[in-house]
Design an enzyme around this catalytic site. Structure first.
Site, PDB file in Angstrom:
ATOM      1  N   GLY A  46       0.840  -1.197   0.000  1.00 10.62           N
ATOM      2  CA  GLY A  46       0.000   0.000   0.000  1.00 10.62           C
ATOM      3  C   GLY A  46       0.866   1.234   0.000  1.00 10.62           C
ATOM      4  O   GLY A  46       2.088   1.145   0.207  1.00 10.62           O
ATOM      5  N   GLN A  51       3.123   9.891   2.005  1.00  8.21           N
ATOM      6  CA  GLN A  51       4.428   9.217   1.884  1.00  8.21           C
ATOM      7  C   GLN A  51       5.215   9.689   0.673  1.00  8.21           C
ATOM      8  O   GLN A  51       6.426   9.502   0.612  1.00  8.21           O
ATOM      9  CB  GLN A  51       4.239   7.692   1.805  1.00  8.21           C
ATOM     10  CG  GLN A  51       3.701   7.082   3.087  1.00  8.21           C
ATOM     11  CD  GLN A  51       3.557   5.582   2.966  1.00  8.21           C
ATOM     12  OE1 GLN A  51       2.559   5.092   2.450  1.00  8.21           O
ATOM     13  NE2 GLN A  51       4.565   4.837   3.416  1.00  8.21           N
ATOM     14  N   CYS A  88       6.416  -0.671   7.101  1.00  7.76           N
ATOM     15  CA  CYS A  88       6.029   0.556   6.415  1.00  7.76           C
ATOM     16  C   CYS A  88       7.195   1.011   5.550  1.00  7.76           C
ATOM     17  O   CYS A  88       8.339   1.021   6.005  1.00  7.76           O
ATOM     18  CB  CYS A  88       5.674   1.638   7.434  1.00  7.76           C
ATOM     19  SG  CYS A  88       5.149   3.187   6.679  1.00  7.76           S
ATOM     20  N   LEU A  89       6.877   1.384   4.327  1.00  5.01           N
ATOM     21  CA  LEU A  89       7.923   1.839   3.410  1.00  5.01           C
ATOM     22  C   LEU A  89       8.602   3.101   3.925  1.00  5.01           C
ATOM     23  O   LEU A  89       9.723   3.407   3.519  1.00  5.01           O
ATOM     24  CB  LEU A  89       7.324   2.085   2.020  1.00  5.01           C
ATOM     25  CG  LEU A  89       6.813   0.817   1.302  1.00  5.01           C
ATOM     26  CD1 LEU A  89       6.035   1.203   0.048  1.00  5.01           C
ATOM     27  CD2 LEU A  89       7.968  -0.110   0.957  1.00  5.01           C
ATOM     28  N   HIS A 130      -3.885   0.927   8.080  1.00  6.62           N
ATOM     29  CA  HIS A 130      -2.518   1.452   8.021  1.00  6.62           C
ATOM     30  C   HIS A 130      -2.456   2.663   7.082  1.00  6.62           C
ATOM     31  O   HIS A 130      -1.871   3.702   7.424  1.00  6.62           O
ATOM     32  CB  HIS A 130      -1.587   0.330   7.553  1.00  6.62           C
ATOM     33  CG  HIS A 130      -0.146   0.697   7.374  1.00  6.62           C
ATOM     34  ND1 HIS A 130       0.873   0.192   8.161  1.00  6.62           N
ATOM     35  CD2 HIS A 130       0.468   1.519   6.473  1.00  6.62           C
ATOM     36  CE1 HIS A 130       2.030   0.694   7.757  1.00  6.62           C
ATOM     37  NE2 HIS A 130       1.825   1.510   6.731  1.00  6.62           N
ATOM     38  N   GLU A 131      -3.075   2.537   5.908  1.00  8.26           N
ATOM     39  CA  GLU A 131      -3.025   3.650   4.936  1.00  8.26           C
ATOM     40  C   GLU A 131      -3.850   4.838   5.403  1.00  8.26           C
ATOM     41  O   GLU A 131      -3.432   5.995   5.257  1.00  8.26           O
ATOM     42  CB  GLU A 131      -3.497   3.182   3.557  1.00  8.26           C
ATOM     43  CG  GLU A 131      -2.695   2.048   2.939  1.00  8.26           C
ATOM     44  CD  GLU A 131      -1.197   2.213   3.002  1.00  8.26           C
ATOM     45  OE1 GLU A 131      -0.694   3.357   3.088  1.00  8.26           O
ATOM     46  OE2 GLU A 131      -0.495   1.192   3.002  1.00  8.26           O
ATOM     47  N   HIS A 134      -2.024   6.913   7.828  1.00  8.37           N
ATOM     48  CA  HIS A 134      -1.050   7.826   7.212  1.00  8.37           C
ATOM     49  C   HIS A 134      -1.700   9.174   6.881  1.00  8.37           C
ATOM     50  O   HIS A 134      -1.036  10.220   6.945  1.00  8.37           O
ATOM     51  CB  HIS A 134      -0.495   7.236   5.906  1.00  8.37           C
ATOM     52  CG  HIS A 134       0.688   6.337   6.060  1.00  8.37           C
ATOM     53  ND1 HIS A 134       1.895   6.750   6.599  1.00  8.37           N
ATOM     54  CD2 HIS A 134       0.873   5.046   5.706  1.00  8.37           C
ATOM     55  CE1 HIS A 134       2.757   5.739   6.571  1.00  8.37           C
ATOM     56  NE2 HIS A 134       2.163   4.694   6.034  1.00  8.37           N
TER      57      HIS A 134
END
Ligand code: GNR
Ligand code: NI
Length: 154
Positions: A46, A51, A88-89, A130-131, A134
């Site tokens: 995702g 981000q 997480c990226l 999670h997204e 963000h």
């Protein structure tokens, strides 16, 4: 399409609230395209617009069942609880367990500005939460119940 740079923890943009998209237009679709390309290039499940430095409420997700594109997503119902390992990226080299709802219902707009509703269970529910976190400046590390030894932080 273009791959965009993914911001890393410590960058204050990741901690800001993202504003709703007021009109789903060509720029929104360009952003969605770039975010999907960036997510696949980084081998992520995702990606949320903050981000890549864009403070708008836009996310893409692919948990292995195809691309999901969501504009202005909102969790309208949730039930149950699950503990999943997350990465997480924007937080490279770490993973940890977070408690999330087992099932969520999300309302959003698609790339044509049409309302859509999706129901996610298991890993998809986790990815949706999670997204959407963000978009509110929240990272999974804020919610860790257990840190895991690093490897495969995805
Ligand atoms: O690639 C990712 N994997 C992942 C694993 C468990 C729970 C959430 C995720 S999302 C993450 C990509 C990312 O950082 N999205 O914001
Ligand atoms: Ni993330």
């Amino acid at each position: 399409m273009a791959i965009r740079k993914i911001l890393k923890i410590g960058d204050e943009t990741l901690r800001k609230h993202a504003r709703p998209v007021t009109e789903v237009d060509r720029r929104t679709r360009q952003l969605l395209d770039d975010m999907a390309e960036t997510m696949y290039a980084a081998d992520g499940a995702g990606l949320a617009a903050p981000q890549v430095g864009i403070l708008r409420r836009v996310v893409v997700i692919d948990v292995g069942e195809g691309l999901i594109e969501l504009v202005n997503p909102e969790i309208v119902a949730s039930e149950g609880e699950q503990h999943q390992a997350e990465g997480c990226l924007s937080v490279p080299g770490k993973r940890g367990v977070v408690a999330r709802p087992a099932k969520v219902t999300v309302r959003a707009l698609n790339r044509r500005g049409k309302p859509v509703e999706i129901v996610g269970e298991g890993f998809l529910a986790t990815a949706l939460c999670h997204e959407i976190d963000h978009l509110d400046g929240v990272l999974y590390v804020d919610k860790l119940i257990e840190e895991l030894p690093e490897e495969d932080a995805k």
